[in-house]
Design a protein around this motif. Structure first.
Motif, mmCIF file in Angstrom:
data_model
loop_
_atom_site.group_PDB
_atom_site.id
_atom_site.type_symbol
_atom_site.label_atom_id
_atom_site.label_comp_id
_atom_site.label_asym_id
_atom_site.label_seq_id
_atom_site.Cartn_x
_atom_site.Cartn_y
_atom_site.Cartn_z
ATOM 1 N N GLY A 99 -0.853 49.472 19.917
ATOM 2 C CA GLY A 99 0.022 48.363 20.265
ATOM 3 C C GLY A 99 1.464 48.813 20.304
ATOM 4 O O GLY A 99 1.843 49.771 19.636
ATOM 5 N N SER A 100 2.261 48.107 21.098
ATOM 6 C CA SER A 100 3.672 48.463 21.255
ATOM 7 C C SER A 100 4.594 47.450 20.611
ATOM 8 O O SER A 100 5.753 47.343 20.979
ATOM 9 C CB SER A 100 4.021 48.583 22.746
ATOM 10 N N ASN A 101 4.075 46.722 19.648
ATOM 11 C CA ASN A 101 4.901 45.698 19.016
ATOM 12 C C ASN A 101 4.624 45.654 17.528
ATOM 13 O O ASN A 101 3.471 45.596 17.108
ATOM 14 C CB ASN A 101 4.614 44.337 19.645
ATOM 15 N N ALA A 102 5.682 45.698 16.732
ATOM 16 C CA ALA A 102 5.524 45.712 15.281
ATOM 17 C C ALA A 102 4.884 44.434 14.761
ATOM 18 O O ALA A 102 4.352 44.418 13.652
ATOM 19 C CB ALA A 102 6.893 45.915 14.606
ATOM 20 N N ASN A 103 4.924 43.354 15.541
ATOM 21 C CA ASN A 103 4.288 42.115 15.099
ATOM 22 C C ASN A 103 2.782 42.259 14.938
ATOM 23 O O ASN A 103 2.133 41.465 14.265
ATOM 24 C CB ASN A 103 4.583 40.974 16.080
ATOM 25 N N LEU A 104 2.210 43.286 15.590
ATOM 26 C CA LEU A 104 0.793 43.564 15.373
ATOM 27 C C LEU A 104 0.512 43.818 13.903
ATOM 28 O O LEU A 104 -0.597 43.616 13.422
ATOM 29 C CB LEU A 104 0.371 44.804 16.167
ATOM 30 N N LEU A 105 1.546 44.266 13.198
ATOM 31 C CA LEU A 105 1.353 44.691 11.814
ATOM 32 C C LEU A 105 1.905 43.684 10.825
ATOM 33 O O LEU A 105 1.959 43.949 9.635
ATOM 34 C CB LEU A 105 2.046 46.037 11.601
ATOM 35 N N SER A 106 2.344 42.539 11.310
ATOM 36 C CA SER A 106 2.935 41.577 10.383
ATOM 37 C C SER A 106 2.216 40.242 10.460
ATOM 38 O O SER A 106 1.039 40.145 10.162
ATOM 39 C CB SER A 106 4.437 41.423 10.686
ATOM 40 N N SER A 107 2.914 39.216 10.894
ATOM 41 C CA SER A 107 2.370 37.860 10.798
ATOM 42 C C SER A 107 1.080 37.673 11.591
ATOM 43 O O SER A 107 0.178 36.966 11.159
ATOM 44 C CB SER A 107 3.418 36.851 11.278
ATOM 45 N N GLU A 108 0.992 38.292 12.776
ATOM 46 C CA GLU A 108 -0.180 38.087 13.610
ATOM 47 C C GLU A 108 -1.447 38.657 12.975
ATOM 48 O O GLU A 108 -2.551 38.206 13.250
ATOM 49 C CB GLU A 108 0.051 38.712 14.988
ATOM 50 N N LEU A 109 -1.282 39.679 12.169
ATOM 51 C CA LEU A 109 -2.440 40.293 11.531
ATOM 52 C C LEU A 109 -2.750 39.685 10.176
ATOM 53 O O LEU A 109 -3.884 39.752 9.709
ATOM 54 C CB LEU A 109 -2.199 41.790 11.340
ATOM 55 N N ALA A 110 -1.754 39.119 9.545
ATOM 56 C CA ALA A 110 -1.909 38.691 8.149
ATOM 57 C C ALA A 110 -3.077 37.730 7.971
ATOM 58 O O ALA A 110 -3.834 37.813 7.003
ATOM 59 C CB ALA A 110 -0.614 38.049 7.666
ATOM 60 N N THR A 111 -3.237 36.815 8.929
ATOM 61 C CA THR A 111 -4.278 35.793 8.791
ATOM 62 C C THR A 111 -5.677 36.373 8.941
ATOM 63 O O THR A 111 -6.588 36.038 8.187
ATOM 64 C CB THR A 111 -4.071 34.687 9.853
ATOM 65 N N TYR A 112 -5.842 37.283 9.904
ATOM 66 C CA TYR A 112 -7.180 37.712 10.275
ATOM 67 C C TYR A 112 -7.607 39.049 9.661
ATOM 68 O O TYR A 112 -8.779 39.223 9.321
ATOM 69 C CB TYR A 112 -7.278 37.821 11.795
ATOM 70 N N LEU A 113 -6.680 39.987 9.553
ATOM 71 C CA LEU A 113 -7.092 41.347 9.211
ATOM 72 C C LEU A 113 -6.491 41.861 7.911
ATOM 73 O O LEU A 113 -6.504 43.058 7.650
ATOM 74 C CB LEU A 113 -6.708 42.303 10.349
ATOM 75 N N SER A 114 -5.976 40.966 7.095
ATOM 76 C CA SER A 114 -5.300 41.383 5.867
ATOM 77 C C SER A 114 -6.195 42.280 5.017
ATOM 78 O O SER A 114 -7.329 41.934 4.691
ATOM 79 C CB SER A 114 -4.899 40.143 5.054
ATOM 80 N N GLY A 115 -5.685 43.453 4.696
ATOM 81 C CA GLY A 115 -6.416 44.385 3.854
ATOM 82 C C GLY A 115 -7.516 45.140 4.565
ATOM 83 O O GLY A 115 -8.233 45.926 3.950
ATOM 84 N N ARG A 116 -7.648 44.938 5.884
ATOM 85 C CA ARG A 116 -8.747 45.563 6.619
ATOM 86 C C ARG A 116 -8.264 46.605 7.630
ATOM 87 O O ARG A 116 -9.059 47.109 8.417
ATOM 88 C CB ARG A 116 -9.549 44.491 7.371
ATOM 89 N N TYR A 117 -6.990 46.902 7.635
ATOM 90 C CA TYR A 117 -6.487 47.839 8.635
ATOM 91 C C TYR A 117 -5.513 48.833 8.008
ATOM 92 O O TYR A 117 -4.963 48.611 6.940
ATOM 93 C CB TYR A 117 -5.787 47.087 9.769
ATOM 94 N N VAL A 118 -5.336 49.939 8.703
ATOM 95 C CA VAL A 118 -4.325 50.912 8.324
ATOM 96 C C VAL A 118 -3.435 51.144 9.541
ATOM 97 O O VAL A 118 -3.920 51.225 10.672
ATOM 98 C CB VAL A 118 -4.973 52.236 7.850
#
Length: 405
Positions: free
Chosen positions: A125-144
């Motif tokens: 991805g080319s956007n830091a939001n992939l790693l913040s709010s957009e991911l928090a709900t669905y992938l929290s603790g499941r990604y690196v």
């Protein structure tokens, strides 16, 4: 145009660390930094490891041929069908520019959680939001998160089949490390046009459109101010005051928001100051660095007066590339260019073009001598002199440091 696959050590490291681990791998970085290269290298390495071709799904979501998969439901069905074809064998999902897919988070989470589909997931991805709010709900603790930067100096030399020299280094500092530059004629006009294309795409797709910015002229003036002040400490208020002095009233909050948008697009990096005596992060007066020094050449041209700031920029990005968390250090009345922290250890860096005078040498030494710990301390310069050690402070050639493993 398909860009050539190049060798990058990071692709092997990703597989060594994370292959078949029950975690989603997200490769993030500014557009054209080499994330697509990395995914294609991952594909090649998976094939070399004996993974069958029909087990590997590589999809570039910016390729119009794949437009049908921008619908997350159709993407999910495609993976589900492929899972039936391979008869339950593990699938390796390599999804490029995943943020283009509508509701991608739900789709990826469903694939990750599925008991019927065995898959190892790699996203870019080319956007830091992939790693913040957009991911928090669905992938929290499941990604690196795996940061991908434009070519390092060492990769640059390998890529262009050049040897280390002052000429090669200044070429790297001036034009930057976007891999696609190699395919051009080499004229400054074509190189500048390529970098301008990246800049325009990042600005339009990842900043202006995403954040619904109306006053684009102000945004671009803020960018020019930042790039003209690389290596200088400033704040959102200082930018606001500068704009007012040039006849344009601009609220501090607007400046702050635009800076945040540029950081989210991974175009800009904010480096906070850390009070080494008080052991706390200071709230104001930080530095900003850009993802690639080629943007300086594209927007403002190249000048000798910019060299010190560009050298700092190169060192900062290299420290990030090596996995350090980086601050600007404040030690009493002295400033430390970089405080680099990793795995509980700290390193200190001063960056200087040339120690052209005794006054300059003593100034750089004094900043590091003000520190009362035993962590490694470095002065990096372009002086063509043997490495030296003064009371534990190591002065070394910046090019040699960049070429270290």
């Amino acid at each position: 145009m398909q860009e050539p696959i190049i060798f990058r050590n990071q692709s092997q490291e990703i597989l060594q660390l994370y292959k078949d681990k029950n975690i989603i791998k997200i490769l993030s970085g500014i557009r054209r930094a080499g994330k697509s290269f990395m995914l294609r290298l991952l594909r090649e390495n998976l094939l070399k490891d004996g993974i069958k071709e029909n087990q590997i799904l590589y999809i570039d979501f910016e390729d119009y041929e794949n437009a049908v998969y921008l619908d997350s439901k159709k993407l999910y069905e495609f993976v589900k069908n492929q899972n039936e074809i391979v008869n339950g064998k593990r699938l390796y999902l390599l999804f490029d520019e995943i943020q283009e897919v509508q509701n991608w988070e739900k789709c990826v989470n469903s694939l990750y959680s599925s008991e019927k589909i065995d898959c190892d997931i790699y996203l870019t991805g080319s956007n830091a939001n992939l790693l913040s709010s957009e991911l928090a709900t669905y992938l929290s603790g499941r990604y690196v998160n795996i940061s991908v930067f434009p070519l390092s100096y060492k990769e640059f030399l390998e890529f262009y089949n050049e040897t280390d020299s002052s000429e090669s280094f200044f070429k790297y500092m001036k034009f930057g490390g976007f891999p696609g530059l190699k395919e051009l004629s080499g004229s400054e006009l074509s190189l500048k046009a390529y970098i301008d294309g990246i800049y325009s795409t990042v600005l339009l797709k990842d900043v202006i459109s995403k954040n619904k910015i109306r006053d684009t002229a102000v945004l671009e003036k803020i960018i020019l101010y930042i790039i003209d002040n690389i290596g200088n400490i400033f704040s959102a208020k200082r930018i606001s005051d500068f704009m007012k002095s040039n006849g344009r009233s601009l609220a501090v909050e607007t400046v702050y928001n635009d800076l945040q948008f540029l950081q989210s697009a991974l175009f800009l990096y904010k480096v906070p100051r850390y009070d080494l005596k008080g052991k706390k992060i200071l709230e104001t007066m930080e530095k900003y660095y850009i993802a690639d020094t080629g943007f300086r050449f594209q927007l403002l041209g190249f000048s000798d007066s910019a060299i010190n700031g560009l050298l700092e920029n190169l060192v900062y990005i290299e420290l990030l590339r090596r996995g350090y968390k980086v601050y600007i250090g404040k030690s009493g009345d002295y400033e430390i260019d970089f405080v680099a922290e990793k795995n509980g250890t700290v390193e200190y860096y001063q960056v200087c073009y040339l120690l052209s005078s005794e006054e300059t040498r003593l100034r750089e030494l004094r900043s590091l001598e003000s520190l009362d710990d035993n962590y490694p301390k470095y002065i990096l310069t372009l002086d063509d002199l043997p490495q030296s050690n003064t009371n534990g402070i190591i002065r070394m050639n910046l090019r040699n440091w960049l070429l270290e493993k």
